[in-house]
Design an enzyme around this catalytic site. Sequence first.
Site, PDB file in Angstrom:
ATOM      1  N   CYS A  25      -0.336   4.093   2.229  1.00 27.75           N
ATOM      2  CA  CYS A  25      -0.151   3.859   3.672  1.00 27.75           C
ATOM      3  C   CYS A  25       1.311   4.061   4.068  1.00 27.75           C
ATOM      4  CB  CYS A  25      -0.535   2.425   4.060  1.00 27.75           C
ATOM      5  SG  CYS A  25      -2.060   1.836   3.347  1.00 27.75           S
ATOM      6  N   ASP A  26       2.235   3.580   3.250  1.00 26.45           N
ATOM      7  CA  ASP A  26       3.625   3.460   3.681  1.00 26.45           C
ATOM      8  C   ASP A  26       4.623   4.336   2.926  1.00 26.45           C
ATOM      9  OD1 ASP A  26       2.774   1.515   5.462  1.00 26.45           O
ATOM     10  OD2 ASP A  26       3.014  -0.097   3.994  1.00 26.45           O
TER      11      ASP A  26
ATOM     12  N   CYS B 167       0.830  -1.205   0.000  1.00 27.92           N
ATOM     13  CA  CYS B 167       0.000   0.000   0.000  1.00 27.92           C
ATOM     14  C   CYS B 167       0.866   1.257   0.000  1.00 27.92           C
ATOM     15  CB  CYS B 167      -0.906  -0.019   1.230  1.00 27.92           C
ATOM     16  SG  CYS B 167      -1.877   1.487   1.401  1.00 27.92           S
TER      17      CYS B 167
END
Length: 325
Positions: free
Chosen positions: A136-137, A133
């Site tokens: 997300c990261d 992701c």
Amino acid sequence: MRQVIIIGSGPAGYTAAIYAARANLSPLVIASSVEAGGELMNTTEVENFPGFPEAIMGPDLMAKMQEQAERFGAEVVYDDVVSLDVSGAVKTVTLGSGKVHEADAVVYATGSAPRKIGIEGEARLSGRGVSYCATCDGFFFRDRVIAVVGGGDSAMEEATFLTKFASKVYIIHRRGELRASKIMQQRAERNEKIEFVWNSAIVDILGEEAVTGVVLEDTVDGSRRELALSGVFVAIGNDPRTHLVHGVLDLTDAGTVWVDGRSSRTSVPGVFAAGDVIDPTYRQAVTAAGSGTVAALDVEHYLAALGEAGAPADDASEIDALPTV
Ligand code: NAP
């Protein structure tokens, strides 16, 4: 007891909820405890959902769908389904909290989960440089050299997004041409921070505590080489989330839930399926939303026929076979 329980809160689940709520079926949506909103929660700008010419952020789109469903009376529960019993006329859905819900009909719209490469270092270093992701990261890879694996739209989108943080992004693809749509390809090709690594498969991910590199195998001549980097974003497609219905619903050879023609009717009467979990081909937010519509309309017809017939459990199959709109 409910009339309908919808399992899943992506575009298919929420659209089914909007239609079911507007049909006065008071749907209960089991949205998941950590993945509510589905795959679009992990995307940035959605540019191809009709009605949003300036694009809309994936999480904003999902918030709007939820708001629309709730406005008409859908109830959303942030919990996970741990088991399903759909063998009789009354369907039983058990949640992680231990709560048990019953309904006449179930819509199974659990979507799909990111596919894994399936190599040892991948699992070991997941969360320590291996990610599924970018939104997300990505932030953790500021000024780092990283790679995105895959040649589809997801890989192009993730790579382009990650250039906001990383100093360089390799796109590692197993073939010499991309699967991605032209517009996404061109965007990636024009980005100076992106370098394509063609005809290459990652056969190992290196590092003890964190990712330090990958071993690439040339898919044409079989030669191997190492590439130093500190992050690997895997974007090689998704697999339908069917774990709750193995041995319960018929599946297709592609691993999706089998449905009857263009309907959402599964192999079990009173159970309907929609979205990515039935779709091996298109898997777009808008096609998932359309599929959720089909499911809600099928549920409506099923429940109407059930009400008219006052049918016991075993007769439900005949009702299920009724033509829909
Ligand atoms: P996809 O289109 O199925 O592409 C998967 C890519 O990963 C392919 O290039 C495939 O290689 C590669 N791949 C598959 N398994 C692999 C493995 N084990 N090892 C290495 N590479 C592997 O999946 P996607 O990119 O996630 O897209 C899914 C759907 O969502 C598509 O319909 C796409 O259009 C849509 N989508 C749209 C947008 C957008 O419009 N903004 C954004 C994201 C996704 P091969 O090409 O060799 O098969």
